[in-house]
Structure formats: C-alpha cells, structure tokens
Design an enzyme around this catalytic site. Structure first.
Site, mmCIF file in Angstrom:
data_model
loop_
_atom_site.group_PDB
_atom_site.id
_atom_site.type_symbol
_atom_site.label_atom_id
_atom_site.label_comp_id
_atom_site.label_asym_id
_atom_site.label_seq_id
_atom_site.Cartn_x
_atom_site.Cartn_y
_atom_site.Cartn_z
ATOM 1 N N GLU A 181 9.606 -5.980 -24.868
ATOM 2 C CA GLU A 181 10.867 -6.046 -24.134
ATOM 3 C C GLU A 181 10.810 -6.768 -22.795
ATOM 4 O O GLU A 181 11.221 -6.229 -21.763
ATOM 5 C CB GLU A 181 11.422 -4.629 -23.938
ATOM 6 C CG GLU A 181 11.704 -3.901 -25.238
ATOM 7 C CD GLU A 181 12.532 -2.634 -25.053
ATOM 8 O OE1 GLU A 181 12.608 -2.126 -23.922
ATOM 9 O OE2 GLU A 181 13.120 -2.163 -26.051
ATOM 10 N N TYR A 211 19.223 -0.074 -30.148
ATOM 11 C CA TYR A 211 19.680 1.307 -29.898
ATOM 12 C C TYR A 211 21.198 1.412 -29.948
ATOM 13 O O TYR A 211 21.814 2.019 -29.068
ATOM 14 C CB TYR A 211 19.124 1.787 -28.544
ATOM 15 C CG TYR A 211 17.636 2.048 -28.602
ATOM 16 C CD1 TYR A 211 17.139 3.263 -29.055
ATOM 17 C CD2 TYR A 211 16.727 1.055 -28.242
ATOM 18 C CE1 TYR A 211 15.769 3.502 -29.142
ATOM 19 C CE2 TYR A 211 15.349 1.291 -28.327
ATOM 20 C CZ TYR A 211 14.890 2.517 -28.778
ATOM 21 O OH TYR A 211 13.539 2.757 -28.863
ATOM 22 N N GLU A 219 11.883 -0.954 -33.107
ATOM 23 C CA GLU A 219 12.307 0.333 -32.529
ATOM 24 C C GLU A 219 13.767 0.569 -32.854
ATOM 25 O O GLU A 219 14.603 -0.323 -32.702
ATOM 26 C CB GLU A 219 12.173 0.338 -30.995
ATOM 27 C CG GLU A 219 10.768 0.461 -30.479
ATOM 28 C CD GLU A 219 10.707 0.577 -28.945
ATOM 29 O OE1 GLU A 219 11.684 1.052 -28.320
ATOM 30 O OE2 GLU A 219 9.688 0.174 -28.380
ATOM 31 N N ASP A 238 8.451 3.502 -20.036
ATOM 32 C CA ASP A 238 8.956 4.825 -20.389
ATOM 33 C C ASP A 238 7.853 5.713 -20.990
ATOM 34 O O ASP A 238 8.035 6.284 -22.044
ATOM 35 C CB ASP A 238 10.111 4.623 -21.395
ATOM 36 C CG ASP A 238 10.816 5.922 -21.748
ATOM 37 O OD1 ASP A 238 10.920 6.801 -20.885
ATOM 38 O OD2 ASP A 238 11.268 6.045 -22.912
#
Ligand code: BDP
Length: 593
Positions: free
Chosen positions: A417, A470, A506, A169
C-alpha cells in the site's frame, strides 16, 4: 545466508533461554555509560526469543520507545577452540541491534525481520563469554517500515522520552524475536549455495552455484542429490553446474516433495572437509495475462494475509503457534499466504516448504502512504527518500539471500500500500523492482496496491496486480449491497489497465467473536460472513482473478487508537486461533474450489 545446520562436522548451540534485561530510560544512557563493558546491573529476566512488550506488567516497558539491553553468557566448549570457525547468528532482532562480545562490538544490524551473523572465532575464549545486545525499536524515514520519532522533554515528561509515530497497523513488537545460535564450520567452508530448477519433460533440471570461503580454495566440491527416502538420485562435481533428476518428483501446492542437495567440500576423510545439506524442491512458475501457473498448471491462491502475532510472546518465534497455524490453514482448505508485512521466521518458511504452502514473500515496506486518504506526498526528500531506497534495496538483498532456495516462495512482494499515484513513487519503485529482478530471474515480482485504479502509477512494473479492497468497510461502511458492483467493476478496471492476473491480497471486516446480529451489522459474525460472500461473488465473476487472500488469518495487536479495540479484529480466527463463523463458510468454499 545459509541456515545453520548440524551434522558430523558442523555443530549448533542454542543461546535461547532467559537473558538478563534492562530498559534504557533515557536517550542513550546505555551507550554513554558503556553498559556493554561490564555485567549489566539492575537487570530483570527476559525470555529469548520473544517480544519484551507483553511479558511483564510494566506499562512503560510495553509502550517503551528507544533502547533496551539484553545480556547472556555464551559458553564455548574447549573442543570448539581448535581448527574451526565459530559464528554467532541472530534469526532477527527488531528493529536495530548492536552486539558486543566481552565488551567489544562484533555486529550491527538494521532491519527487524532478517538474520545476521558474525564470525567470532578470534574473539571468544573457552568457557563463559559475555554477550550483550542493545536493541532499539526507533523507526525513521531511512527504515522500512518507516516512522517518525523525536525525543520530547516538557512539563508532562520532565525527564524526557522518545515519541514514535507509526504508519502501519500492527503493534511495533520489539526485542530478540528469533533464535540466537552459535555454530561452527571448518576453516574452509561452504558459505552459500543457490539452487534453481526447471522442468524438461519428466526431468528436473537443477542449476546450482556453490560459494566457498576460508583457508583453502583448492578443495574439490562434490554434490549428491537425495530423494525423500535418502536414495542418491543424481550427482555433480564442481562449484557450479547442472544436474538432471530423471523422472523428478515435483514440489507442488499441497503436495510438497523435498530433495536434499548434499554438498561435500574437500576430500571426505580430510580434516578440513565441510558438509552442508540444503532441502529444495523442483518446480516452475509462470505468469500469463490471466493466470498464475505452478508446474505449468493454473494455480489459484486461497488463503490469507497473516501476522506473526500472539498473546504474551508478541512476535517472538513460537513453533507451536506456527504448526497450529499450518493445521488451521489446511483445515480451511487454504493453499497459500502472504508474509504481510515483513519476512516471517525461517522456521515458518521451512514448514511451508515441507507442507506445501505457497508464499508471497513480502519486505517491510509498509506505510509509505501516511494512511491514505488525503495523504500529502510521501516520496519526497523529507520522507521516503534516497536513504529509504538504499535500505529497501538492502532488505531485498538480505531477503533474497535468506529465502532464494525455498520452493514455497513463488513471488516477491516489494511493498504494501504505497502512495502509488505519485510520480516519484514510480521512479522509486523502478529502482526497487530492478534490484529484485537483478537478484532473481526465476520468480515474479509484485507490490500490493490500495489507491484507485486510475491513480495507480506503478503496477506496470509488476508481473501480477495485487490489490487490497475494503468496500462496505472503510468505504460505504455497512452497505453490503455496494460490494458486488464496486468490487466487480474495480477488478475489471485493474485488469483492463494492466492485462495481468489480479490477486485480491486483502479484504476483510472487523468482527468481534461471539457478537451476533440478525440482520447483520458491522462487527457481528454475520456481517463478516456476508461481507466475504459478496466479495467472493464478484471475484468469481472474473476469470483473470488468480487468488483471494482474506484479511486476516487471525486477530492481531495494533497500536492503540479509537478504531482499534484491543487490536485489529478482522481475523477469521481469534488471536487464540479459534474459528469465527466465517471460518466455516470460507472453509466450505475453499474445500470445493
Ligand atoms: C490495510 C493494511 C493492513 C491493515 C488493514 C486494516 O494493509 O495492514 O491491517 O488495512 O485496516 O490497509 O485492517
């Protein structure tokens, strides 16, 4: 690999500036036509260091996939032509480089974020030498980061062009991103040095090993250690040994203290003497079941995942930007950051050493998940395979060689990840972790995970559990009330499974600067504030959490897609490094914490 320095013996010459530049519009026209044999024709101007993508107004160049060519004149002074080595060094070229000097290939490098160099003593003449660099941004499964590409020729693209698929990303900024330098050494020279430190009582114990190379191997090695005032505080003899600094000043988070490790190779007055000075810090690291310790004291990571990313120059080194970022980190009360998702410039690491920032140093092994959820297996012969592993290990070795002496680096991160539930991911990362541990016995190792805790199959390999989360963003979007219970339970489950400290590497919410909504809705500044507050409440309820890194420090560019409007907006700062509302809220928290 040593950073090039200047002193009474060694000289450094920068080749940065405006280079000649040409895009290869076909598959490999430049190689077929041997563009390196003659001065480039039909070129335009391109700054170095910088990404080439956002410099011009040409959409095709911004989105270019494939090769581009750079050319400049490397001018060698007559005084350099006698009794010394001449080396050319690239801070980084993203992602692949082939370098020619006067038409002859002198270096090749794979991997976009680490330095490489070539001894060109026998290849240069005094005056102008033509330096040509072919640069490609193509990524396949043998690279980290990995990608997939093909050359497509159809009725829409009758001439054909490369198409690249990414699994990460951030925008694949390309070009010569970091300084290009020429430097000299004597013919017998210091080629490497490793400094490791421990603390005994109030003394700093410095174990060192110096490598030398070149014409004469019989020369003596003298070492002196100087403090920040330039006073000699200790000295040693020989290529290898232990030196004690009595009452050492420790290097600590927010309290940097750098000694100089000053090496003389040869007799001081003799012609062939080399001299190299390395800044280093005395500090220790330790990890317990719940804590990360620096110099024996609990250290709590407050900070961010970042990117090297800015308007116009993309990922090109920008010292003004780096110093601004360091200023903002201090203003926030942050003490650390992760080099997500690739090694940052050496100049940034030096800044962190000097200013006392703590760094989790990451290799570009990002996207080994094809963007979970519902990913097919990734660790298979067709995707992340033996070739990837080989390159992954090479990158780890190069990163270690570059960053091993930085006190700011407190932990290696070997991946971000990965699809860590696969059985073969475990086999793969066992090898990866073995590699970094065999190189460095002084720093802990981690990998950043995103799968569900029950599914993770690799975090037992690490010293610290790092997770990206998230809740109420990608999961239960907009439902702030789900964050606290989900985050708390999740953190507890990770700790219960591995009995290691957990860092949340994160958590974040895209936020359009200037968009306000009461009550909060996603993308508003108010939502980002509440989102972070709820996460922090959960984090504060767990005593085994060793840190919080918000995603992200600043907004950054990504590939274009329906989820990304002009890039990723999870920054606490805008891309221009101005604060959103959350910056003030988090600042208050971190200055008190
Ligand atoms: C995480 C990735 C990071 C992304 C972030 C996001 O580690 O690179 O930018 O998500 O989606 O999965 O904002």
């Amino acid at each position: 690999m040593l950073y090039p320095i200047e002193n009474e013996i060694r000289q450094v010459k920068s080749l940065d500036g405006i280079w000649r530049f040409k895009k290869d519009n076909q598959m490999e026209q430049g190689f077929e036509e041997k563009w390196y044999e003659k001065p480039l024709k039909g070129f335009s101007d391109m700054p170095v260091p910088a990404s080439y993508n956002d410099i011009t107004t040409d959409k095709e160049l911004r989105d270019h996939v494939g090769w581009v060519w750079y050319e400049t004149d490397a001018v060698i002074p007559r005084s350099w032509m006698k009794d010394q080595r001449i080396v050319i060094r690239f801070g980084s070229v993203t992602q692949h480089a082939v370098v020619y000097l006067n038409g002859e290939e002198i270096a090749r490098h794979k991997g976009g974020f680490l330095p490489f160099e070539a001894d060109i003593t026998d290849k240069v003449h005094e005056g102008k030498n033509r330096l040509t660099v072919a640069v490609s941004n193509l990524l396949d499964w043998s690279c980290i980061p990995s990608g997939e590409y093909k050359f497509v020729k159809n009725w829409l693209y009758p001439e054909g062009h490369w198409e690249q698929e990414y699994f990460f990303d951030f925008f694949n900024y390309s070009g010569i991103h970091r300084p290009v330098r020429l430097y000299t050494t004597p013919l017998s020279y210091v080629s490497d040095v490793t400094v490791k430190t421990t603390i005994e009582g109030t003394d700093g114990i410095v174990s060192y090993e110096i490598e030398t190379a070149g014409a004469s191997s019989e020369q003596p090695v003298h070492v002196v250690i100087r403090d920040e005032q330039g006073e000699v505080v200790a000295h040693g003899e020989g290529q290898k040994g232990k030196i004690i600094i009595n009452n050492a000043h420790l290097w600590g988070p927010g309290a940097a203290y750098l000694y100089q490790f000053d090496i003389t190779y040869g007799e001081n007055s003799a012609e062939n003497t080399d001299h190299y000075t390395l800044p280093f810090g005395v500090r220790t690291i330790e990890v317990t079941e719940k804590e990360f310790k620096i110099n024996g004291k609990r250290f709590y990571f407050k900070g961010f995942g970042k990117h090297e990313d800015s308007d116009i120059r993309g990922k090109g080194l920008d010292q003004a930007l780096n110093v601004r970022d360091a200023e903002l980190l201090k203003w926030m009360g942050a003490n650390s950051f992760r080099t997500s998702h690739y090694p940052y410039s050496e100049e940034m690491m030096q800044l962190a050493d000097r200013q006392g920032f703590v760094i989790i140093d990451e290799v570009p092994a990002v996207g080994m998940n094809l963007f979970i959820p519902n990913a097919p297996d990734v660790f298979t012969p067709e995707r992340v395979n033996e070739k990837t592993l080989e390159h992954h290990k090479t990158v780890l070795r190069e990163l270690y060689q570059r960053d091993k002496n930085h006190p700011c680096v407190v932990m290696w991160s070997v991946t971000n990840e990965p699809h860590s539930s696969e059985e073969s991911a475990r086999t793969y990362f066992t090898e990866v972790v073995k590699q970094i541990r065999s190189l460095d016995d002084t720093r802990p190792v981690t990998g950043v995970m995103c799968v569900d805790v029950q599914e993770d199959n690799i975090s037992q390999l690490f010293d610290v559990v790092c997770i990206n989360r998230y809740f109420a963003w990608y999961l239960h979007t907009g439902r702030i009330e789900t964050i606290y219970p989900m985050m708390k339970k999740d953190l507890e489950d990770w700790h219960a499974k591995y009995h290691k400290p957990v860092i949340v590497t994160e958590y974040g919410a895209d936020t359009i600067a200037g968009m306000h909504k009461l009550p909060e809705v996603i993308f508003s500044e108010e939502y980002q504030v509440s989102y972070l507050e709820e996460n922090n409440r959960a984090i504060d309820s767990c005593d085994f959490v060793a840190g919080e890194h918000i995603w992200a420090f600043a907004d950054f560019m990504t590939s274009f897609g329906l989820r990304r409007i002009d890039g990723n907006k999870k920054g606490i700062f805008t891309r221009q490094r101005q604060p959103k509302a959350a910056a003030f809220a988090i600042r208050k928290r971190w200055l008190e914490k």
